[in-house]
Design a protein around this motif. Sequence first.
Motif, PDB file in Angstrom:
ATOM      1  N   SER A 183      -9.617   8.917  -0.090  1.00  0.00           N
ATOM      2  CA  SER A 183     -10.664   9.138   1.068  1.00  0.00           C
ATOM      3  C   SER A 183     -10.190  10.633   1.639  1.00  0.00           C
ATOM      4  CB  SER A 183     -10.506   8.241   2.161  1.00  0.00           C
ATOM      5  OG  SER A 183      -9.035   8.212   2.887  1.00  0.00           O
TER       6      SER A 183
ATOM      7  N   ARG B  36      -2.479   0.354  -4.710  1.00  0.00           N
ATOM      8  CA  ARG B  36      -1.870  -1.230  -4.630  1.00  0.00           C
ATOM      9  C   ARG B  36      -0.621  -1.344  -5.490  1.00  0.00           C
ATOM     10  NH1 ARG B  36      -3.381  -3.787  -0.061  1.00  0.00           N
ATOM     11  NH2 ARG B  36      -3.334  -5.872  -1.147  1.00  0.00           N
TER      12      ARG B  36
ATOM     13  N   GLY C 138      -4.723   8.946  -0.600  1.00  0.00           N
ATOM     14  CA  GLY C 138      -4.789   8.186  -1.850  1.00  0.00           C
ATOM     15  C   GLY C 138      -4.084   6.996  -1.238  1.00  0.00           C
ATOM     16  N   HIS C 139      -4.548   5.832  -1.889  1.00  0.00           N
ATOM     17  CA  HIS C 139      -3.910   4.284  -1.513  1.00  0.00           C
ATOM     18  C   HIS C 139      -3.741   3.650  -2.889  1.00  0.00           C
ATOM     19  CE1 HIS C 139      -4.208   4.456   2.882  1.00  0.00           C
ATOM     20  NE2 HIS C 139      -5.250   5.335   2.872  1.00  0.00           N
TER      21      HIS C 139
ATOM     22  N   ASP D 108       0.861  -1.083  -0.099  1.00  0.00           N
ATOM     23  CA  ASP D 108      -0.154   0.060  -0.158  1.00  0.00           C
ATOM     24  C   ASP D 108       0.871   1.249  -0.044  1.00  0.00           C
ATOM     25  OD1 ASP D 108      -2.008   1.878   0.230  1.00  0.00           O
ATOM     26  OD2 ASP D 108      -2.292   1.617   2.472  1.00  0.00           O
TER      27      ASP D 108
ATOM     28  N   LEU E 147      -4.214   8.899  -9.729  1.00  0.00           N
ATOM     29  CA  LEU E 147      -5.309   8.204 -10.396  1.00  0.00           C
ATOM     30  C   LEU E 147      -4.773   7.373 -11.541  1.00  0.00           C
ATOM     31  CD1 LEU E 147      -8.095  10.905 -10.698  1.00  0.00           C
ATOM     32  CD2 LEU E 147      -8.400   8.665  -9.676  1.00  0.00           C
TER      33      LEU E 147
ATOM     34  N   GLU F 166      -4.193   4.066 -10.340  1.00  0.00           N
ATOM     35  CA  GLU F 166      -5.678   3.540  -9.781  1.00  0.00           C
ATOM     36  C   GLU F 166      -5.625   3.479  -8.241  1.00  0.00           C
ATOM     37  OE1 GLU F 166      -5.282  -0.378 -11.274  1.00  0.00           O
ATOM     38  OE2 GLU F 166      -5.730   0.208 -13.240  1.00  0.00           O
TER      39      GLU F 166
ATOM     40  N   ASP G 160      -7.310   4.631  -4.674  1.00  0.00           N
ATOM     41  CA  ASP G 160      -8.390   4.917  -4.014  1.00  0.00           C
ATOM     42  C   ASP G 160      -8.213   5.914  -2.953  1.00  0.00           C
ATOM     43  OD1 ASP G 160      -9.822   2.723  -5.235  1.00  0.00           O
ATOM     44  OD2 ASP G 160      -8.507   1.389  -3.783  1.00  0.00           O
TER      45      ASP G 160
END
Length: 212
Positions: free
Chosen positions: A162, A173, A170-171, A138, A155, A158, A160
């Motif tokens: 919050s 993978r 942003g996290h 992560d 982005l 990719e 995610d």
Amino acid sequence: MIETLPPGKPAEAPASRSEAVAEGVIRKIVPAERQDFLDHLMRLDPLSRFMRFGGVVSDAALARHASRAVEGDKLLVGYFADGQLRAVAELHPLPKKPGRPVAAEAAFSVERDWQGKGIGSALMRQLVLLAQNRGIEDLEVVFLPNNGRMKSIALRHEADFSLDETEMVGHMRTPRATPFSWLREMMGDVSAVFSSAFELQDRMLPRPHRGH
């Protein structure tokens, strides 16, 4: 805190994003280049410094940060133009938590005249490679909600998102390490050693005899 990337163009800036990256060198920063890292931080304009560290920081605080950033398991990747460090991506492993993915935080600083030229995206790709090879699952980025460029960079990987109080988190993978990813890093390490040695030797020469 992630460095914001507002538009900016030097008097003799490269004509395009791809040219800006192609004309420079992206590689790891070795511990012997701590002073180069500090010099880069000191060149940040007040807004860029504020956005990078999330508040007002003194020159002494920058010196402490530069010393800590080259120690332990932290990693720095730099963008060098004409032998001078102009942008840095930092990888800071986070404390391990039971039942949670292995995580690290990414932080960026780009000098104003080099912002908005694709350098941040190129540094992010290199940082993802380093995280991948260290089993980091992560990769976390933190930035202000109005920082559209950093959100766009995340982005592309990719991420995610919050909202954490007044900051976006942003996290991303990262993929598993492969023999090819390790080979890419090893080749970069060899290049970093030779490049840093050449730049050090070049700076020691009298100015009329320097390569740039």
